[in-house]
Structure formats: C-alpha cells, structure tokens
Design a protein around this motif. Structure first.
Motif, PDB file in Angstrom:
ATOM      1  N   ARG A  58      38.098  44.990  43.354  1.00  0.00           N
ATOM      2  CA  ARG A  58      39.058  45.157  44.450  1.00  0.00           C
ATOM      3  C   ARG A  58      38.514  46.082  45.531  1.00  0.00           C
ATOM      4  O   ARG A  58      38.683  45.832  46.720  1.00  0.00           O
ATOM      5  N   THR A  59      37.804  47.148  45.065  1.00  0.00           N
ATOM      6  CA  THR A  59      37.295  48.080  46.076  1.00  0.00           C
ATOM      7  C   THR A  59      36.184  47.429  46.892  1.00  0.00           C
ATOM      8  O   THR A  59      35.850  47.906  47.975  1.00  0.00           O
ATOM      9  N   PHE A 103      41.647  53.369  38.967  1.00  0.00           N
ATOM     10  CA  PHE A 103      42.454  54.232  38.102  1.00  0.00           C
ATOM     11  C   PHE A 103      41.842  54.353  36.716  1.00  0.00           C
ATOM     12  O   PHE A 103      41.138  53.454  36.252  1.00  0.00           O
ATOM     13  N   HIS A 117      44.988  49.627  36.688  1.00  0.00           N
ATOM     14  CA  HIS A 117      46.224  49.269  37.372  1.00  0.00           C
ATOM     15  C   HIS A 117      46.057  47.895  37.998  1.00  0.00           C
ATOM     16  O   HIS A 117      45.927  47.758  39.197  1.00  0.00           O
ATOM     17  N   GLU A 118      46.051  46.889  37.160  1.00  0.00           N
ATOM     18  CA  GLU A 118      45.929  45.548  37.742  1.00  0.00           C
ATOM     19  C   GLU A 118      47.314  45.057  38.132  1.00  0.00           C
ATOM     20  O   GLU A 118      48.323  45.688  37.798  1.00  0.00           O
ATOM     21  N   PHE A 119      47.392  43.916  38.834  1.00  0.00           N
ATOM     22  CA  PHE A 119      48.682  43.288  39.119  1.00  0.00           C
ATOM     23  C   PHE A 119      48.844  42.158  38.108  1.00  0.00           C
ATOM     24  O   PHE A 119      48.318  41.065  38.324  1.00  0.00           O
ATOM     25  N   PRO A 120      49.527  42.409  37.009  1.00  0.00           N
ATOM     26  CA  PRO A 120      49.438  41.502  35.853  1.00  0.00           C
ATOM     27  C   PRO A 120      49.892  40.073  36.134  1.00  0.00           C
ATOM     28  O   PRO A 120      49.353  39.137  35.558  1.00  0.00           O
ATOM     29  N   THR A 121      50.867  39.872  37.014  1.00  0.00           N
ATOM     30  CA  THR A 121      51.334  38.495  37.181  1.00  0.00           C
ATOM     31  C   THR A 121      50.617  37.781  38.326  1.00  0.00           C
ATOM     32  O   THR A 121      50.987  36.685  38.698  1.00  0.00           O
ATOM     33  N   LEU A 122      49.597  38.414  38.875  1.00  0.00           N
ATOM     34  CA  LEU A 122      48.781  37.746  39.879  1.00  0.00           C
ATOM     35  C   LEU A 122      47.479  37.294  39.216  1.00  0.00           C
ATOM     36  O   LEU A 122      47.012  37.931  38.269  1.00  0.00           O
ATOM     37  N   GLY A 147      46.967  40.092  33.911  1.00  0.00           N
ATOM     38  CA  GLY A 147      47.572  40.708  32.741  1.00  0.00           C
ATOM     39  C   GLY A 147      46.952  40.245  31.436  1.00  0.00           C
ATOM     40  O   GLY A 147      47.098  40.885  30.403  1.00  0.00           O
ATOM     41  N   ARG A 148      46.251  39.103  31.472  1.00  0.00           N
ATOM     42  CA  ARG A 148      45.674  38.563  30.240  1.00  0.00           C
ATOM     43  C   ARG A 148      44.243  39.020  30.010  1.00  0.00           C
ATOM     44  O   ARG A 148      43.629  38.655  29.017  1.00  0.00           O
ATOM     45  N   VAL A 199      43.924  42.508  48.738  1.00  0.00           N
ATOM     46  CA  VAL A 199      43.445  43.830  49.134  1.00  0.00           C
ATOM     47  C   VAL A 199      43.294  44.026  50.653  1.00  0.00           C
ATOM     48  O   VAL A 199      43.844  44.972  51.198  1.00  0.00           O
ATOM     49  N   LEU A 251      39.213  54.505  49.118  1.00  0.00           N
ATOM     50  CA  LEU A 251      39.730  53.638  48.067  1.00  0.00           C
ATOM     51  C   LEU A 251      39.564  54.298  46.713  1.00  0.00           C
ATOM     52  O   LEU A 251      38.780  55.234  46.564  1.00  0.00           O
ATOM     53  N   ARG A 252      40.278  53.778  45.757  1.00  0.00           N
ATOM     54  CA  ARG A 252      40.146  54.382  44.434  1.00  0.00           C
ATOM     55  C   ARG A 252      40.376  53.350  43.330  1.00  0.00           C
ATOM     56  O   ARG A 252      40.962  52.301  43.551  1.00  0.00           O
TER      57      ARG A 252
END
Lengths: 340, 258, 398, 452
Positions: free
Chosen positions: B162-163, B82, B86-91, B148-149, B100, B79-80
């Motif tokens: 996430r990891t 960034f 690198h988030e998922f802004p609209t989640l 995203g906020r 994940v 896993l890595r």
C-alpha cells in the motif's frame, strides 16, 4: 421575624416542589441507570430492553400483590408490593437469564460487535413489551396500598404554622431509603467481595481476567442477578410512586440512558449522579420561580412574570440537551466511563 | 526530514514516551530498536498523528506537523504501516491497493454518477500500478483474494504494498518483517533498498531482527523505557555494552518466525 | 434454524390468505380503534360497547330477516396514519364490512376518512374523534361522529367555570390535537367572559414524571387547575402529583378525564372537582347505565356510550333501507338518528328494528341522546359532573 | 455468488407472490396500499442502510429526519396564510435572521478569538433579542384563527417539490447534528441521535407558528387526482365501460348502470393507488441506481475501507470525519425524502404520530432483517417487515382464536387471549428480528462484497 418566616416558606416551597420529587425521581432513574451501566460494563452493550424489563418485573409484582391482597396479607402501613418483590426478583431473574441463554450468550460466544447485541436487545424490547401488554394490558394500574403519606401538606402546615406545606409520601420515603441501601450494597459488593472484584477485573480487561482464572459464566450470571434485583426494585418503586403503565416504562428508557451517559457510561457512581442530574435539571430549568422570589425579594422587586428558564413543554428535551452538551464537552461523561 | 523534538506521551501515570529527540534524515533508512514496551510503536503513532503528544513538537521538512491528523500527514507524504496488520478485510487485495492514492476523481460521489468514463480510465491506470506493485512483491496471484483471508505474513506484505502505491517522502514501517518467512523477508529488504536508492524514499523502521536491521539500516536508534539510549551504526549498536544490557542481556531476544 | 425460517414463511403465507369465513346470512361491521399506542387503554371497553350493540341486534333476530351481524376489529394505532389506513382498507376490502365504527383519534380518523372511507364509499362513525377540524372535512356525507366537537365542550365548560365564580385558573393540556383544541376553545370563551388564565402548559402523555409540570403550574398562583387530558395518562399523573405536593386540590376536568378510574385511585382527594362530560338527557344516560352494567362493561370511561350508539346507528340504518348495502346505510343514517319517529334508547334495538321492518320511523336517542346536525355531528349536550365523596355525580345537563 | 442470486430471486419472487395472493384473496386495494407503504419503508431503510451498512454509523434518530421530511411537505405545498404573515411574519423573519446571525457570530468569534466568555455573551445577547421578536411574533401568528390556521402556511408549490425539499431539510439538520456528534463513539452516537430526534420532535410539536404543531395539518394537496374527481371524469368512465363491456353486457340492462358505477369506483381507487405506486417506485429505483453506482465506484471502495478499518484508512489519507459526515447527510436526506413521501401519501402531517418504535426501531428491524450493506436487502427488508407489521395483527387474532378454539367462549383464558391478541404483533416482530439475527445474521440478502 417575618423575613425569617419568608425564608422558611421559600425553603419549604423549594423542598416540596423540587427537592423531594427530584430526589425520588432521581433515585428511580439511578437504580435503572445502575442496571444499564452494569450490563454495559460487563456484557458490553447498551440494553434497550431495560425499560420493558422493568415493566415485566413490575407486572409480576402487581400480580403477586393482588394474590397477597386477596388472601388477606398486608404489610401494615407499608405497601404490600414490598412483600411481593422477592417473587418478582426471582421471576425477573429467571426471565433475564432465559433471555441471556437464548439470545445474548450466542453473540457473546461469537464475539459479536456490541451493535449486534444492541440490536438483539431491541428484539428483546419488542418481545418483552408485547408480553407485558399481553399479560396485564396497556392500562394504568395502581397497586400501592398502606398509608399513602408520611406527612401531608396540611399536617405540615398545622405543625409548623407556615403558609407553605411539605408532603412526603410513603413511596418517596421508601424509594430514597431503598435506593440508598441498594446502591450501598452494590458498591460494597463490587469493592469488597471476591465476586465483585472479579466482575470489576472482567469489566476492566476481559482477556486478562480470563487468564487469571475468573469464570466468565459466573461473572455474567452475577451481573444478571444484580441487574434483576436493581430492575425489579426500580420498577416497583417507580410503580408505587406513579402507578404502572406499560408505555411509560418503555419511555423511561430515554431518561435512563441520558442518566447513564451524563454520568459516564460504565461507571456506577456516574449512573447514580447522572440520575440525579437529569431529575434535578428537569425541575430546576422548568420551575417557575415567581412564588419563590416573592418570598425572598422585597415587594418592589417582585417579579410579574413566571420567571421560568424554559417552558415545561420542553421539559423532557432538557435531559437530552444536557446529554448532548455533556457529550460534547466531556465525551466520557462526568465520571470517566468504562471501568467499574 | 522528520525532526522530533523533546516529545512525551503519558497514558495516565505511565510515561510511554519520555522526552525523546529523534532525527530521521532524508534518504536514509533509520532503524528503531528496543525491548518490548520501550515505546517504539507509541513514538510511531505520535509521529503518524494517531494521537497527540503530551508535550513536544514534530517537524516534517521544517514544517510543524504536531497537531495534524494521520490523513493530513498522508497528503504531506508521510505514510506508515502497522505492527498488527491493518488490512481492509472485506476488500480484495486489488481494492486494498487501489484505494490508497489520494484525490481520485471517483472519490467524489457526484463524479461517481456523472464522470464514469474518466473514472474508468483512472481506475485502469490504478490497476496497472497495483499490478506492478504486486508483481514486485511476488503476490500477484493473490490479487482477487479478500484481504481478510490472507495469512499474517501476506497481510504484512499488503501493508508494504500500500505504501508503494504513491510517491511517499517518508515511510514508517512498524515491524514489517514480523511473521514473514526468511525468503520473503529478504525480498522485502531488497524492495526497501531499491525504493530507497532508486526512488529516494526515506524510511524509518521498527524491527527486532538484527540481521535485517544491519543489512538495511543506518543509523540505528535504541529506545528503552520511553527514551533514547543511544544512536549509531548497526555495528556500534551491536557492540554497545549498554544496549546489550538493556536489550539483549535481559534475554528478551525475539524469536523470528522462520 | 431452517425450521424457524420455514415457520415464518408459512405464517407470511397464512397472512395473505387470512380471510375469516364468510357465512351466508352474516354481515360484518368493522371496529377500527387505536388498540395499540397512546390511548390503548381507552379503546378496549369502547370496542366492547360497540360489540354489545352488535350482539344485541344480531341476537334479536329482527335484523334484515334474521341476518346475523359479527364484528371485525382493526387496529388504527391512534397515531400512525398509514397503519390506520391500511387497517381500514383491510376491513373494507378484505373483510367486506358494511360500515366502520371508528377511528379513535382525530388524526387517524382524518386519514381513514380521506384515504379509505370516502373513496370506497363506506360509512364511518367515530365515537371519540373530537377535533373541531373534523367538522370541515370533505367527507361526502360518509363521516359521522357521536362525539361532539371539542369547540363546543370548551364553551360549555368555560361557562360553568364562570358561573361557579372562578375567575382565575391555570390550564394543563395533553399535547395533541384534542388537548390543544380544547384548551384553545376554553381559553377563548373564558377570557371573553372575564376570566383570567394565569398559565397554560402542555404535558406529554406516558412520560416518566410530572413533578416539574405541577411545580410550575402551582407557581402561577392559581388555585384551580383545568386538566384537559386522559384519565389514565398524563392527566392523572398531573392530578396525582398535584395532590401529593398539595399544589391544587380542586380540578376542572373535561371528558377525557372523567371516570371511576380517577375517583377510585385518587379517592376523596379530589372531592369538589368538577367537569363536563358529553351525555344526554338523564333518561338516555340512565337506560344506558342499566344496559352497560348488565353487560359488565366498565362504564366509567368516556366514549363507551358513543361507541354503542355508533354501532346501533349503522345497524338501524341498514334496517331502514332494508339492505346491508354500503350506500343504503349512508343514506339512512340521518333518518334513523333524527326525529320524527319513535324514540329508541339503548337496549331497545329489537324494538327499533321491528318498527323499521314494518316501515315505521324511529328517532334513535341511544345512550348519548343522538341528534345529528347537517354535517353529521351531534350537537351534544353535556353533563356537569362533580366529585362528591369520591364519586362523579351529575349536577345538571347543559 | 450463484447462491446469492438464487436468494435474490427466491426472496423477491416470494414477496411478489405474497402480495399477489393478498390481491387475489383479499383485495387489490389492500394489496396496493401495502405495496405503497412497503415502497416508502424500503426507501427509509435504504437511507439507514447507507449509514449503517456502508459506514457503520448507528443512527437511532431516524424518526427526527422523517418528521423533518414530513414538515417540509406542509411548508412547500400548503398555501400561505396572508393574515398570519401580516400579523407576525415580518417579526418572525427578523427573529430568525437574528438567530442565524447570532449563531454565525458565535462561530466566527469562537474561531477568531477562542474566548469562551465572548461567545457566551454574544449568544446571550442574541438570545434575548431573538426572544423579544420571537415571542411577540409567534403569539400574533398563532392567534390568527387557531382552529383552522394559526400558522404561517407554506409556499403553495406543487407537492412533489416537497420531496426534494424534505431531503434538503433533513440533510441540513443532519449536517448540523453530524458536525456536533460524529466525533463520538458508536454507542454514544446512537444515544445522542436518539435524544436529538426527540428534541426535533419537541420543537415541531410546540412551535405552532411553523406547521401548526399538534393541531395537525390535514388535506395536503395530492400529486395524483382524487378518487371522487376521477369517478366523474368522462374519459375515465368511458375507459372503464370499455374495459368491462363484456361482463356488463351479460347483466340485465337495469343493473348495468349500478354495476358500472361499482366498477368505476373500484377502478378509481386502484388508479389513484397505482399512480402513487408509480411515483414511489421511480423514486426508489432512482435512489437504488444512484446508490449502487456510488457504491461500486472508488467512492464506495473508500467508504467500505473506512468501515473496515478507520485507523488504516486515515493513515491512507482518507478524512474519516468528513466522509462520515457526508454519509450521515446522504442517508438522512433519503430518510427525509421518504418522510415527505409518507406525509404526502397520508395526506396529513400529524407530529404526534412520530414515535421511536414505529419510525426508528421498526426501520432498524427492516435494515437488519433485509441484510445490512445490501441495497436490495433493505428493499426486501422494508417489504417483508411492513407486510408483517400490517398483517401480524389479523394473524394474532387468528392464532389466539385457533389455539384456544377448544375452550368455551366464556373461558377466562380464551377471552383474555382474544382481547389482548393485538399485542402478539409486538412479540412477533421481536421474534422475527431475533430469529433472523441468530440464524441468518447477514439478513435475507447478505452484503455481496463480504465474502469472508
């Protein structure tokens, strides 16, 4: 030396049916493709309104040509439309700048995704197409005057005594020469002038360009000026050659895009090469080589069939097949796209 | 664990990574340091399968993984995070974590219509796990916020979180501490140590904060100009003349945002 | 921004109300043509011709005791069957037209007849749908056409070509049901009569370039090129490219290709080319030419005369039944179109209306020598035309 | 969220009101015609929305998939042509089999040996054998009574099956196309799909043995009764007589029969259209329910994550290419279903009617105006835009008339305007698109998940 005459005849046949038409069609495509590629590399969107903008510029040319003709002005053996072209360039420029001001600028400032701007250009395509038909109607218009041919097949045959003729139209001659001059100018502009260099820098890396003091508004304006010039000239040359009709200008969009992508999107050289690749491939793939081979081969080997790779029904699918193959084998096009 | 052998990556004429050998040993926290542009992130991206190397091979537990994509590496336990989050802004934060785990029942579109009960059960479990992770990182109050906020630091934490949603073998952390305040950084450090000790995670991290590095990492690998300069314990590195010349001596000491 | 959106909403509402005023003593005739789409350049004069007949009858004051007639246009788009049906529905049910002149293309006409005319019981007369498939359509007697089927024209043209001693041709046709149908009909008869077709190729209308098409057609070795297309579309592009490259200098043309649009632009280059165009006795055609010329409608294209006739037939049929009722119109179309009765030509609608008002019988000849067969199609006579010093001239009538 | 609900309520009730107004002031038949086409447009927009709104795939080849759906209607519902089957059926099947075998062999050889020359040789040999059988077969099939048949015909099954078949046919094509093109960047994908849809259409137009090409296939069987048959059915007549008994009783006896006939004919038209409306609505509802369930499941979460950030999603173990392919196939299948429905409703398949402006760009306008990423958004988009597309034409005339009514009827400008009023439609559509994009960039109904 009958074999020599045969070879000459075969060459003339090829020139007449393939090389001359492909050169002029290719130049027309190349100019349009150059405009699309400039917009793509500086403004970063695929301009779906290109075909209809070409029609718009041509409509202005036609109207001005009529005015000129009515006031008795002509341009010798050249078409009067050439005289009307500057007016059309100005009108086209005004139009694209207006559109940019009211449509694209907003999205540029918002840093919108390219696709949003592409959709906006679809809107512009609808509107421009509507205006064009609204002003001049949908029907076919021929506005070329002056001498139609530089040399006709009959004259050529009489001159050379060959059994095959070669015709060159004034419009074809004009198309190729103006295209070469224009392309040369655009390249000179991009490579040598300060503004051109600024455009390239901007296209290369927007942020770096901004840091080094390039005025983005100016770059955009200059791009639109180039686009307006290219678009108008491409539209007028095409119209002189084949007549004006709103729908065929709209349909010109597809081969133009094919040319751009095949050449490498964002690469001016690519756009030009792409234009010729598309025009030559359409002709070479669907040409029936029967007559050509009859000239070249001994009688025993003469073909009975038409010797055609593909029937002309699939002519316009060819450009897309090439497009897909190029995308698969070399996704960035023949000349690696992006930078100008 | 991971063996990188003689790897190179050229971008046009630039040799971003040049003939690097690297060994990430099982159970250790390997630190990767070096001045800006030394090729650390490129090296990470090569290992993580973002792009293929120009030359060289990469092995994970003896198995060659050079040509594998990042999603395939994930399933092998690599896993890595960034450098730029690198988030998922609209989640939401929750959704960011719950997406994940691999091979979820509900990831099959047909199951999403037919096996809703089972999916709900699985979702509940995932939610519990996500809550656990968020509690651990002290960001449980953000669970329903859109990713995203979040602030920059919070996004970094989210990446780390996430990891933690799956049992990874190796985690590559790309400047996990950048933009995170001191207290939180300490907390992250603790978390990493805990994961390393208790769950046997192997880490490899790029960091600029030498204090952070010396607290966590051993060994430390120094990269300059795309190749390995030296390897050693944190103390050795800090006292190495060459390193100081190459790295600190040029005055590019990074400022940690406090 | 709100303002713009508000304007859109207001317009939307305006649309749902948009029913033109329905003055007493006025009836409406729908003109449903492909105003946008591939034959958009052919349709405006057709609509004008139909409106010419409508105005003539309306202004005469002899229609149903002085009832006025107005036209309502609808866009059948030529190719979009759904849009054509919707436009027809609008004409039939919102505008309450008494009958429809249209639609233009065979595809949209089929859709309109099946989905709108027959269910609603409204007479539809097309002046340009020439597909031979329409002969077989289940129309319950509501569909007529003033354009003969392509099958017939193909036959006539093949005979003419053979008569002129041309034994080898190449064919290019526009890639739609019109072109293909015509090409099939022509090929069948021509080969039976001993002719040889060296190559058949379709062309797409509105495309950028026709050099490739001409190149391969010319390579077939034929000296004469049969062009089944449209005179301001691909057909003209093909001819132009042929002239430019010297590939062909004689062309054999069908109705879609014939008109001054071609001769004006291509001039003497096509002298000697010939073709067929639907059109009747010279008397009918001459009278129509006079009427058309006076009105200023460009007469040089196809289907204009037929459009005039279509509108005229509707009006006369209404007069014959003394009612603008839809069913009554349908019942009387055949009566006014066919013998017996006094012959009525273009421009004589007033006379026709008066005879009918008195209970007399008429045989409408119109611009196109109208005579319907049992399925409501004109058998159609064709003029053989030839280009002489850059003008189409009628040689004889077949 | 409440604001969203208000928008939802207002937009749908306005649309319903508009349609009701059309019904009251113009006619119910027109209203239902518009509704039916709106429903089909909505389904098509839904398919595109799944590709674009969910996954950010820019597919500009909608036209091709709609045409494939339409083609399947012919292949399923028309009766087979025995003469044609006899003349060239066997050879055509051999040709198709060899074609398939060639492709399979080429793919196998490519995977196994990686030798380009071998693959090319296989393809060439396969091509010539296929062509040998094919040209013979197509010629003999097409020469069987070309004016009426000239094709192999279909399976003669009930037409409703073709909606499913249309979906599958489009899905199969999408799978193939997706395999080839989905590695491309967004704008390349767009132009590649644009080109491929043109190729699909060129094949449909020119391969007459399949579905008659440009000669068109008409009188496609209906899933609902014919108006004329309905008018002659006893129960239907009775029902209408009962329904209108009061208003009929008022009339003098002599007029009653005629009036009843009018009522029956009007009612039969409405009845047929209503049956279509019912069918279309059920398909739309089914698709919306499935789409919504999927979107709100872990699958939907994964898809949204991929759209948000492909790199990160890949690092989190999601196979981007596979998912994109899946979505591309699903979205195209829905477009195919809508295409089949449209052809069923029109009762004819006319390949010439597929043009990008109507089948690609208009659908895109629906998606963008409705609100990308929102299923109900594409429904409202489909309704609003189709309504505009149909109604802009009379409004164009009306505007042209009104704005120049002060001018003399002989005035050149006024005449020109009136004669060219139909093109106002294009300008109008463009303006609506630009205005919505500018002032309400998320469309009428924005995506609910995007609260940024």
């Amino acid at each position: 030396m009958p074999w020599f005459t045969d070879i000459l005849n075969a060459v003339v046949l090829m020139c007449n049916f393939m090389i001359v038409p492909a050169l002029s069609y290719g130049s027309q495509l190349a100019l349009g493709a150059l405009a699309v590629t400039l917009v793509y590399s500086v403004l970063r969107f695929a301009n779906f309104a290109q075909g209809d903008t070409m029609a718009f510029a041509t409509v202005v040319t036609i109207l001005s040509t009529w005015v000129l003709q009515n006031s008795g002005i002509s341009f010798g053996f050249m078409p009067t439309a050439i005289l009307a072209m500057p007016i059309a360039v100005i009108a086209c420029l005004a139009y694209v700048l207006l559109i940019d001001k009211f449509v694209y600028e907003y999205y540029r400032n918002q840093n919108s995704k390219p696709i949003t701007i592409v959709m906006a250009s679809v809107g512009v395509m609808f509107i421009t197409g509507g205006i064009v038909r609204f002003v001049l109607g949908p029907s076919h218009q021929i506005f070329s005057d002056g001498a139609r041919f530089i040399i006709t097949t009959r004259e050529f045959k009489e001159m050379t005594g060959l059994s095959e003729g070669l015709a060159i139209k004034t419009s074809q001659f004009l198309t190729v020469t103006i295209a070469i001059m224009l392309v040369g100018f655009v390249f000179y502009f991009l490579q040598k002038t300060k503004t051109g260099k600024a455009m390239r820098a901007y296209s290369d890396n927007e942020n770096l360009a901004l840091l080094s003091g390039i005025d983005p508004a100016k770059v955009v304006r200059v791009t639109w000026i180039l686009v307006a010039v290219l678009t108008t000239i491409a539209g007028v040359l095409y119209g002189l050659d084949k007549g004006f009709m709103a729908i065929s200008y709209h349909q010109l969009l597809l081969p133009t895009f094919a040319a751009v992508i095949v050449g490498g999107i964002g690469s001016p050289i690519g756009a030009i090469v792409g234009g010729f690749v598309i025009s030559f491939s359409e002709l070479t793939m669907t040409y029936a080589y029967k007559k050509f081979l009859i000239y070249l081969l001994p009688e025993a080997l003469e073909p009975s069939g038409l010797v055609q790779f593909l029937s002309t029904e699939y002519k316009f699918a060819i450009s897309f097949v090439i497009l897909v193959i190029v995308l698969l084998l070399r996704p960035t096009g023949i000349f690696k796209g992006k930078v100008i | 664990m991971i063996k990188v052998s003689n790897i190179s990556k050229h971008f046009g004429g630039i040799k971003a990574v040049d003939k690097v050998d690297l060994h990430i040993q099982k159970g250790l926290i390997t630190g990767l340091v070096g001045p800006n542009g030394a090729g650390k992130s490129t090296l990470f991206n090569l290992i993580a399968g973002l792009y293929p190397p120009t030359y060289g091979e990469i092995y994970l537990e003896g198995e060659e993984i050079t040509e594998l994509n990042s999603h395939e590496l994930f399933h092998k336990g690599l896993l890595r995070t960034f450098q730029i989050a690198h988030e998922f802004p609209t989640l939401t934060v929750f959704e960011n974590l719950m997406m994940v785990p691999g091979s979820q029942l509900g990831e099959n579109i047909i199951n999403s219509w037919l096996k809703r009960g089972q999916i709900r059960k699985q979702e509940r479990k995932l939610q519990e796990k996500a809550e656990e992770v968020l509690e651990f990182l002290n960001i449980i109050h953000l669970k329903n916020e859109l990713a995203g906020r979040l602030s920059g630091g919070q996004k970094k934490l989210l990446e780390l979180a996430r990891t933690m949603m799956v049992d990874a073998k190796v985690v590559l952390l790309d400047e996990v501490g950048a933009g995170v305040n001191r207290t939180l950084l300490r907390h992250i450090g603790d978390a990493i140590i805990k994961l390393n000790k208790e769950q046997g995670y192997t880490f490899c991290m790029i960091e600029h904060d030498m204090d952070f590095i010396s607290r966590l990492c051993n060994p430390v690998v120094v990269l300059t100009n795309g190749s390995v300069l030296t390897t050693g314990t944190p103390e050795e590195i800090i006292n190495d003349e060459e390193v100081i010349d190459a790295y600190l001596g040029k005055g590019i000491k990074e400022e940690e945002t406090a | 921004m709100k303002k713009c959106l508000k304007i859109i909403v207001v317009l939307l509402f305006a649309m749902s109300f948009s029913v033109a005023g329905f003055a007493a003593g006025t009836v409406k005739i729908g003109i449903l043509q492909g105003f946008t789409g591939p034959i958009e350049s052919l349709t405006p004069p057709m609509a004008l011709a139909a409106e010419l007949a409508i105005n003539e009858a309306s202004d005469s004051g002899a229609f149903l005791g002085g009832t006025k007639i107005v036209s309502v246009r609808g866009d059948s788009t030529c190719i979009d069957a759904s849009a054509a049906t919707a436009a027809a529905e609008r004409l039939i049910n919102s505008e309450k037209v008494i009958a429809i002149v249209g639609a233009s293309c065979s595809g949209s006409t089929t859709a309109v007849v099946n989905n709108a005319s027959v269910p609603n019981g409204i007479t539809t007369i097309s002046s340009s749908a020439t597909s031979s498939a329409l002969t077989m359509i289940k129309d319950n007697g509501f569909f007529f056409r003033t354009a003969p089927s392509d099958a017939r024209q193909g036959q006539v043209l093949a005979n003419i070509v053979i008569d002129r001693g041309i034994k080898q041709v190449a064919i290019t046709y526009t890639n739609n049901d019109y072109g293909k149908g015509l090409s099939n009909a022509f090929t069948g008869v021509y080969t039976k009569l001993g002719g040889k077709i060296l190559m058949t190729a379709s062309h797409e209308d509105g495309k950028a370039d026709y050099a490739a098409d001409v190149a391969s057609l010319s390579a077939s070795g034929a000296n004469d090129l049969v062009v089944f297309g449209y005179l301001d579309q691909g057909g003209k592009g093909i001819i132009q490219a042929s002239l430019d490259t010297g590939a062909f200098d004689r062309f054999i043309l069908a109705d879609g290709m014939i008109g001054p649009g071609l001769t004006d632009d291509l001039g003497k280059g096509i002298n000697g080319s010939f073709g067929t165009m639907p059109g009747g006795e010279s008397e009918a055609a001459q009278k129509w030419a006079k009427v058309g010329k006076a009105s200023g409608i460009p007469l040089d294209g196809p289907f204009r005369d037929g459009s005039y006739d279509a509108a005229a037939l509707i009006i006369l049929a209404a007069q014959a039944g003394n009612s603008a009722d839809r069913a009554s119109i349908q019942k009387h179309i055949m009566d006014v179109a066919n013998a017996p009765g006094e012959k009525i030509f273009a421009g004589e609608l007033k006379k026709g209306l008066q005879i009918l008002a008195k209970g007399g019988k008429i045989d409408y000849v119109g611009a196109k020598d109208i005579e319907f067969n049992e399925v409501g199609e004109i058998f159609g006579s064709y003029q053989e035309v030839e280009v002489k010093s850059a003008k189409f001239e009628t040689i004889k009538v077949h | 969220m409440n604001q969203y609900k208000a928008r939802l309520f207002i937009s749908f009730s306005m649309m319903i009101l508009l349609l009701l107004l059309v019904g009251f002031f113009q006619s119910w038949a027109l209203c239902l015609t518009i509704v039916n086409l709106c429903l089909i447009s909505a389904i098509m927009a839904l398919g595109v929305n799944i590709q674009w709104g969910y996954a950010g795939l820019f597919n500009v080849g909608i036209m091709g998939f709609a045409a494939l759906g339409g083609m399947s209607v012919v292949l399923i519902s028309k009766n087979s042509v025995p003469e044609a089957l006899q003349a060239g059926g066997l050879k055509m099947f051999i040709a198709l089999f060899i074609l398939a075998a060639t492709v399979a062999a080429a793919v196998y050889l490519h995977k196994k040996f990686q030798r380009k020359s071998l693959v090319i040789l296989t393809i060439l040999i396969g091509y010539f054998i296929t062509r040998y059988f094919y040209s013979d077969a197509s010629q003999s099939i097409e020469s069987v009574n070309p004016a009426l048949t000239g094709y192999l015909g279909g399976l003669g099954l009930p037409v409703l099956f073709s909606w499913i078949a249309g979906g599958f046919l489009a899905a199969a094509a999408a799978w193939l196309i997706g395999k080839i093109t989905l590695g491309l960047r967004t704008d390349y994908l767009a132009i590649a799909t644009l080109g491929i849809s043109e190729i699909i259409l060129a094949v449909i137009k020119n391969e007459d043995w399949m579905v008659r090409g440009v000669k068109n296939v008409t009188s496609i069987p209906r899933p609902v009764p014919y108006e004329i048959d309905l008018q002659q059915t006893a129960w239907f007549q009775d029902m209408i007589a009962k329904f209108y008994s009061k208003s009929l009783d008022i009339l003098p006896v002599a007029d009653q029969a005629a009036a009843l006939k009018d009522y029956i004919s009007e009612a039969s038209i409405l009845m047929v259209k209503l049956s279509y409306t019912g069918l279309f609505t059920s398909v739309l509802l089914l698709l919306i329910i499935l789409a919504t369930l999927a979107l709100n499941s872990p699958w939907g979460r994964m898809i949204r994550a991929i759209r948000d950030n492909e790199t990160a999603a890949s690092a989190m173990g999601k196979d981007i290419t596979k998912r994109h392919l899946q979505i591309f196939v699903i979205g195209s299948a829905i477009v195919g279903v809508a295409g089949a429905m449209l052809v069923t409703y029109d009762g004819q398949f006319t390949p010439g009617s597929y043009i990008p402006l109507r089948f690609t760009f208009l659908i895109w306008v629906m998606v963008i105006v409705g609100g990308s990423g929102n299923n109900l958004g594409s429904v409202i988009g489909g309704f609003v835009i189709w309504f505009l597309w149909i109604m802009a034409e009379p409004v164009g005339f009306w505007l042209a008339d009104l704005s120049t009514s002060f001018l003399n009827s002989e005035n050149f400008f006024r005449q020109h305007l009136l004669e060219h009023a139909q093109y106002i439609r294009l300008i109008f559509m463009g303006l609506v698109l630009l205005l919505v994009m500018r002032f309400s960039p998320d469309g009428i109904l924005p995506e609910t998940n995007k609260k940024l």
